[in-house]
Design a protein around this motif. Structure first.
Motif, PDB file in Angstrom:
ATOM      1  N   LYS A  52    -119.374 -33.822 -17.998  1.00  0.00           N
ATOM      2  CA  LYS A  52    -118.492 -33.542 -16.859  1.00  0.00           C
ATOM      3  C   LYS A  52    -117.512 -32.403 -17.128  1.00  0.00           C
ATOM      4  CE  LYS A  52    -116.123 -36.428 -14.405  1.00  0.00           C
ATOM      5  NZ  LYS A  52    -116.207 -36.421 -12.940  1.00  0.00           N
ATOM      6  N   ARG A  54    -114.839 -32.997 -18.773  1.00  0.00           N
ATOM      7  CA  ARG A  54    -113.608 -33.727 -18.442  1.00  0.00           C
ATOM      8  C   ARG A  54    -112.653 -33.718 -19.627  1.00  0.00           C
ATOM      9  NH1 ARG A  54    -113.110 -38.460 -14.666  1.00  0.00           N
ATOM     10  NH2 ARG A  54    -111.579 -39.939 -15.415  1.00  0.00           N
ATOM     11  N   SER A 144    -116.619 -40.331 -11.214  1.00  0.00           N
ATOM     12  CA  SER A 144    -117.368 -39.687 -10.141  1.00  0.00           C
ATOM     13  C   SER A 144    -118.312 -38.653 -10.758  1.00  0.00           C
ATOM     14  CB  SER A 144    -116.402 -39.038  -9.147  1.00  0.00           C
ATOM     15  OG  SER A 144    -115.444 -38.240  -9.812  1.00  0.00           O
ATOM     16  N   ASN A 146    -119.349 -35.661 -10.664  1.00  0.00           N
ATOM     17  CA  ASN A 146    -119.154 -34.237 -10.366  1.00  0.00           C
ATOM     18  C   ASN A 146    -118.623 -33.562 -11.621  1.00  0.00           C
ATOM     19  OD1 ASN A 146    -116.811 -36.064  -9.301  1.00  0.00           O
ATOM     20  ND2 ASN A 146    -115.820 -34.176  -9.977  1.00  0.00           N
ATOM     21  N   SER A 152    -115.913 -34.689  -5.354  1.00  0.00           N
ATOM     22  CA  SER A 152    -116.750 -35.844  -5.713  1.00  0.00           C
ATOM     23  C   SER A 152    -118.026 -35.900  -4.869  1.00  0.00           C
ATOM     24  CB  SER A 152    -115.965 -37.148  -5.521  1.00  0.00           C
ATOM     25  OG  SER A 152    -114.863 -37.186  -6.384  1.00  0.00           O
ATOM     26  N   GLU A 181    -112.825 -42.083  -3.378  1.00  0.00           N
ATOM     27  CA  GLU A 181    -112.830 -42.980  -4.534  1.00  0.00           C
ATOM     28  C   GLU A 181    -111.939 -44.205  -4.317  1.00  0.00           C
ATOM     29  OE1 GLU A 181    -111.766 -39.943  -4.446  1.00  0.00           O
ATOM     30  OE2 GLU A 181    -112.963 -38.647  -5.743  1.00  0.00           O
ATOM     31  N   HIS A 233    -107.483 -30.910  -8.184  1.00  0.00           N
ATOM     32  CA  HIS A 233    -108.627 -31.809  -8.290  1.00  0.00           C
ATOM     33  C   HIS A 233    -109.461 -31.611  -7.034  1.00  0.00           C
ATOM     34  CE1 HIS A 233    -109.051 -35.588 -10.827  1.00  0.00           C
ATOM     35  NE2 HIS A 233    -110.225 -35.462 -10.250  1.00  0.00           N
TER      36      HIS A 233
HETATM   37 MG    MG Z   1    -113.280 -38.145 -10.182  1.00  0.00          MG
END
Ligand code: MG
Ligand code: TXA
Length: 326
Positions: A52, A54, A144, A146, A152, A181, A233
């Protein structure tokens, strides 16, 4: 990255095996598609962060199928009596779009919670998700599905746009019915704190818990509580702005995302109507897909409609403001 029919038991058996082997599987939930991995495996969880892109400081949500599994992933003995009684009431929303932050149990690998002593847990309300979790026999982390920071996904096709072969397969489950979400609420403190608004609203939770609920708005005073709530985001690549706007000097190619079918007061190249009559559940269900659609058209600017920040309106505006943040 194969797309498998999530309603076929053979797909579930295959995906569950792959999850137990430490691989990643995308599955549908009622909110958005999730990128799943075994929450008890450090290497599988680390793969999620890598795929991700992330930040490792942003904790993941653990998905279970049964309330009886809650005591496996959360250390309920560390909850105060007050928080336990709130948890009892909140569990009436499960399966459903509510995530509760609780003390973490040892079985959940620390990296799933970004090293925090807490864990965010929910039971998703989707047959494919529930069958998968049951068959896997382990709790699943599922952010999620993405790339970190982007919008998302509410359809499997949205995952196909970016995913690579580090994702073993996608279970097809049709479009997500809720489209934003889950609501995230923390029970770690003396008062419940809403960390992320969703379809289950703060107003509704106040009625359920019969107490005050603090709201950790992204730009507010409680940012340390949910590391993932950094402000920007859900962002399309195209610049996004929310009305009211200055209508002088607008660029040429504008996409307008509206909450009803009234025409805008400015010239637009394309007008995407999320709901003919400002039905906010319908707006939420189509919001991310609408942003993605407009983002693919090479526009100069996306302009979004707005709504009052009460009830679901709070959650819609939360996503839009983050998406529009510079
Ligand atoms: Mg998310
Ligand atoms: O609807 C959903 O919740 C979807 C589907 C797939 O279930 N999942 C999802 O996950 O939205 P993700 O990773 O995109 O968002 C997780 C949110 C983040 O805002 C994160 O900061 C927060 O939950 N979170 C997770 N663990 C936490 C913890 N221990 N304490 C505070 N916040 C936490």
């Amino acid at each position: 990255m194969d797309v498998l029919d999530g309603s076929d038991p053979r797909s579930i058996t295959f995906a569950a095996e792959r999850l137990r082997a430490g691989e990643l599987v995308v599955f549908p939930t009622e909110t958005v598609y999730g990128l799943g991995a075994d929450a008890t495996s450090q290497s599988a969880v680390e793969l999620i962060y890598a795929v991700k892109g992330r930040p490792s400081s942003n904790p993941l949500i653990i998905h279970i199928a049964e309330i009886s599994d809650l005591a496996r992933v959360a250390d309920l003995s560390k909850l105060s009596a007050q928080s336990s009684s709130w948890l009892d009431r909140l569990s009436s929303y499960w399966p459903g779009p509510l995530t509760v932050v609780l003390p973490r149990s040892k079985i959940v690998t620390a990296s799933a919670s970004a090293g925090l002593n807490s864990v965010a847990v929910r039971i998703p309300h989707h047959p494919v998700a529930l069958n998968l979790i049951r068959e896997a026999g382990v709790p699943l982390v599922a952010p999620s599905a993405n790339l970190s920071g982007y919008v998302s996904p509410t359809r499997s096709a949205h995952v196909l746009e970016w995913g690579d072969n580090r994702i073993r397969c996608i279970l097809e489950g049709g479009p997500c019915s809720i489209g934003i979400e889950s609501t995230v609420i923390s029970l770690l403190g003396e008062e419940p704190i809403l960390l992320r608004p969703g379809i289950i609203t703060r107003e509704e939770l106040v009625k359920t818990l019969e107490c005050r609920i603090l709201y950790a708005e992204s730009n507010g005073s409680l940012p340390q509580l949910s590391p993932g709530l950094s402000f920007k985001h859900y962002s399309p690549k195209t610049p996004l702005t929310i009305i009211p706007i200055e209508t002088t000097e607008l660029p040429e190619r504008i996409g307008y995302l509206s909450f009803d079918s009234r025409p805008p007061s400015f010239q637009v190249h394309i007008h995407k109507v999320l709901s003919p009559d400002r039905n906010l559940e319908e707006v939420a269900a189509g919001l991310f897909e609408g942003l993605r659609e407009l983002d693919q058209l090479g526009l100069d600017l996306i302009i979004s409609d707005c709504c009052e920040e009460t009830g679901i309106g709070t959650s819609i505006m939360d996503r839009l403001k983050r998406a529009a943040a510079k």
